[in-house]
Design a protein around this motif. Structure first.
Motif, mmCIF file in Angstrom:
data_model
loop_
_atom_site.group_PDB
_atom_site.id
_atom_site.type_symbol
_atom_site.label_atom_id
_atom_site.label_comp_id
_atom_site.label_asym_id
_atom_site.label_seq_id
_atom_site.Cartn_x
_atom_site.Cartn_y
_atom_site.Cartn_z
ATOM 1 N N GLY A 135 0.830 -1.204 0.000
ATOM 2 C CA GLY A 135 0.000 0.000 0.000
ATOM 3 C C GLY A 135 0.864 1.254 0.000
ATOM 4 N N ALA A 136 1.963 1.222 0.744
ATOM 5 C CA ALA A 136 2.894 2.357 0.755
ATOM 6 C C ALA A 136 3.571 2.525 -0.601
ATOM 7 N N VAL A 137 3.892 1.424 -1.244
ATOM 8 C CA VAL A 137 4.479 1.489 -2.590
ATOM 9 C C VAL A 137 3.471 2.104 -3.556
ATOM 10 N N GLU A 138 2.206 1.676 -3.463
ATOM 11 C CA GLU A 138 1.156 2.241 -4.326
ATOM 12 C C GLU A 138 0.998 3.739 -4.063
ATOM 13 N N ALA A 139 1.006 4.123 -2.803
ATOM 14 C CA ALA A 139 0.877 5.543 -2.463
ATOM 15 C C ALA A 139 2.028 6.338 -3.070
ATOM 16 N N GLN A 140 3.231 5.838 -2.921
ATOM 17 C CA GLN A 140 4.399 6.528 -3.468
ATOM 18 C C GLN A 140 4.317 6.585 -4.991
ATOM 19 N N ARG A 141 3.894 5.508 -5.611
ATOM 20 C CA ARG A 141 3.756 5.465 -7.069
ATOM 21 C C ARG A 141 2.779 6.535 -7.558
ATOM 22 N N HIS A 142 1.790 6.844 -6.732
ATOM 23 C CA HIS A 142 0.788 7.845 -7.102
ATOM 24 C C HIS A 142 1.102 9.224 -6.542
ATOM 25 N N GLY A 143 2.282 9.371 -5.939
ATOM 26 C CA GLY A 143 2.709 10.665 -5.434
ATOM 27 C C GLY A 143 2.011 11.111 -4.168
ATOM 28 N N SER A 144 1.478 10.161 -3.412
ATOM 29 C CA SER A 144 0.748 10.480 -2.192
ATOM 30 C C SER A 144 1.647 10.329 -0.973
ATOM 31 N N ALA A 145 1.577 11.288 -0.080
ATOM 32 C CA ALA A 145 2.353 11.225 1.164
ATOM 33 C C ALA A 145 1.678 10.337 2.198
ATOM 34 N N THR A 146 0.437 9.898 1.900
ATOM 35 C CA THR A 146 -0.286 9.047 2.848
ATOM 36 C C THR A 146 -0.824 7.805 2.148
ATOM 37 N N VAL A 147 -0.919 6.729 2.908
ATOM 38 C CA VAL A 147 -1.505 5.475 2.422
ATOM 39 C C VAL A 147 -2.990 5.529 2.750
ATOM 40 N N GLU A 148 -3.805 5.541 1.722
ATOM 41 C CA GLU A 148 -5.255 5.624 1.900
ATOM 42 C C GLU A 148 -5.901 4.286 1.555
ATOM 43 N N ALA A 149 -7.193 4.188 1.792
ATOM 44 C CA ALA A 149 -7.928 2.934 1.578
ATOM 45 C C ALA A 149 -7.777 2.431 0.144
ATOM 46 N N HIS A 150 -7.784 3.333 -0.831
ATOM 47 C CA HIS A 150 -7.665 2.869 -2.212
ATOM 48 C C HIS A 150 -6.277 2.287 -2.498
ATOM 49 N N HIS A 151 -5.251 2.754 -1.804
ATOM 50 C CA HIS A 151 -3.928 2.146 -1.956
ATOM 51 C C HIS A 151 -3.925 0.739 -1.351
ATOM 52 N N LEU A 152 -4.628 0.583 -0.234
ATOM 53 C CA LEU A 152 -4.735 -0.744 0.383
ATOM 54 C C LEU A 152 -5.521 -1.695 -0.522
ATOM 55 N N LEU A 153 -6.583 -1.181 -1.173
ATOM 56 C CA LEU A 153 -7.348 -2.016 -2.095
ATOM 57 C C LEU A 153 -6.472 -2.472 -3.259
ATOM 58 N N LEU A 154 -5.653 -1.571 -3.785
ATOM 59 C CA LEU A 154 -4.723 -1.949 -4.850
ATOM 60 C C LEU A 154 -3.763 -3.031 -4.364
ATOM 61 N N ALA A 155 -3.275 -2.890 -3.137
ATOM 62 C CA ALA A 155 -2.355 -3.874 -2.570
ATOM 63 C C ALA A 155 -3.035 -5.226 -2.394
ATOM 64 N N VAL A 156 -4.279 -5.223 -1.928
ATOM 65 C CA VAL A 156 -5.032 -6.481 -1.763
ATOM 66 C C VAL A 156 -5.215 -7.151 -3.123
ATOM 67 N N ALA A 157 -5.577 -6.363 -4.128
ATOM 68 C CA ALA A 157 -5.804 -6.914 -5.474
ATOM 69 C C ALA A 157 -4.523 -7.469 -6.089
ATOM 70 N N ALA A 158 -3.375 -7.002 -5.622
ATOM 71 C CA ALA A 158 -2.093 -7.449 -6.167
ATOM 72 C C ALA A 158 -1.550 -8.717 -5.507
ATOM 73 N N GLN A 159 -2.185 -9.165 -4.431
ATOM 74 C CA GLN A 159 -1.675 -10.321 -3.686
ATOM 75 C C GLN A 159 -2.167 -11.625 -4.305
ATOM 76 N N ALA A 160 -1.554 -12.014 -5.420
ATOM 77 C CA ALA A 160 -1.966 -13.196 -6.180
ATOM 78 C C ALA A 160 -2.024 -14.440 -5.303
ATOM 79 N N GLY A 161 -3.082 -15.197 -5.495
ATOM 80 C CA GLY A 161 -3.240 -16.467 -4.801
ATOM 81 C C GLY A 161 -3.857 -16.370 -3.425
#
Length: 161
Positions: free
Chosen positions: A15-41
C-alpha cells in the motif's frame, strides 16, 4: 509472525508502494485495495477477481473515479496535459485517515486478534460508505453491497483465509 500478520505487513508495505507510485504522502484505503488486489493467490484477491477486479481493473476504476471527481467541478483531464505525480517523496508515506479507518473496521470485525484473517482487511476496505473506494467501485459497475455480503458470508463460513 502468523499468516495474518505476514499478510497485513505485505498489504501495508505494498500500500505504501502504491501511495508513493501515485505521489501520495499518505496510504489511503484505495492504496490498500490496490495492494489487496495485487496479492496473487490469496483469498481476498480471488474474491475481487471473481467480480472482475484484478489489480489493473482496480487501477482503471480509480482512474475513472479521479476523472469523474474532476468533472463534477467542471475540469476535464483531457483538456489539460497534467503532469505525472512525483514519486520522489521526502519520507515514506504514512497511514492516512481512510487507510486507518479501513484497518480499524478490519480489526473491529473480530473480538480476538487470533481470529483475524486476510479477508478481514478487504472487509474493512469495503465497509466504507463514502469516499474514493465506494465511488470507484460504483463507477466500475461493481455492486459493493453484494461484494461486501459475499466476503462477509465467506468469512463467517470460514471459506476465506
Amino acid at each position: 509472525m502468523n499468516t495474518f500478520d505476514r499478510y497485513l505487513h505485505t498489504v501495508l508495505t505494498e500500500g505504501a508502494v502504491e501511495a508513493q507510485r501515485h505521489g501520495s504522502a499518505t496510504v489511503e484505503a484505495h492504496h490498500l485495495l490496490l495492494a489487496v488486489a495485487a496479492q496473487a493467490g490469496t483469498a481476498p484477491q480471488r474474491v475481487l477477481a471473481s467480480v472482475g477486479l484484478d489489480h489493473q481493473a482496480v487501477l482503471a476504476a480509480l482512474d475513472r473515479e479521479f476523472e469523474h471527481s474532476l468533472s463534477t467541478v467542471g475540469v476535464s483531464p483531457a483538456s489539460f496535459d497534467l503532469p505525472a505525480p512525483s514519486t520522489v517523496l521526502k519520507r515514506p508515506p504514512t497511514m492516512g485517515a481512510t487507510g486507518r479507518l479501513a484497518l480499524e473496521r478490519s480489526f473491529a470485525s473480530v473480538s480476538r486478534k487470533k481470529d483475524l484473517r486476510p479477508a478481514h482487511v478487504l472487509l474493512g476496505i469495503l465497509r466504507a460508505e463514502v469516499g474514493t473506494v465506494p465511488r470507484a467501485l460504483a463507477l466500475a459497475g461493481v455492486d459493493r453491497a453484494d461484494l461486501l455480503g459475499r466476503v462477509h458470508t465467506a468469512v463467517a463460513n470460514g471459506e476465506l483465509g
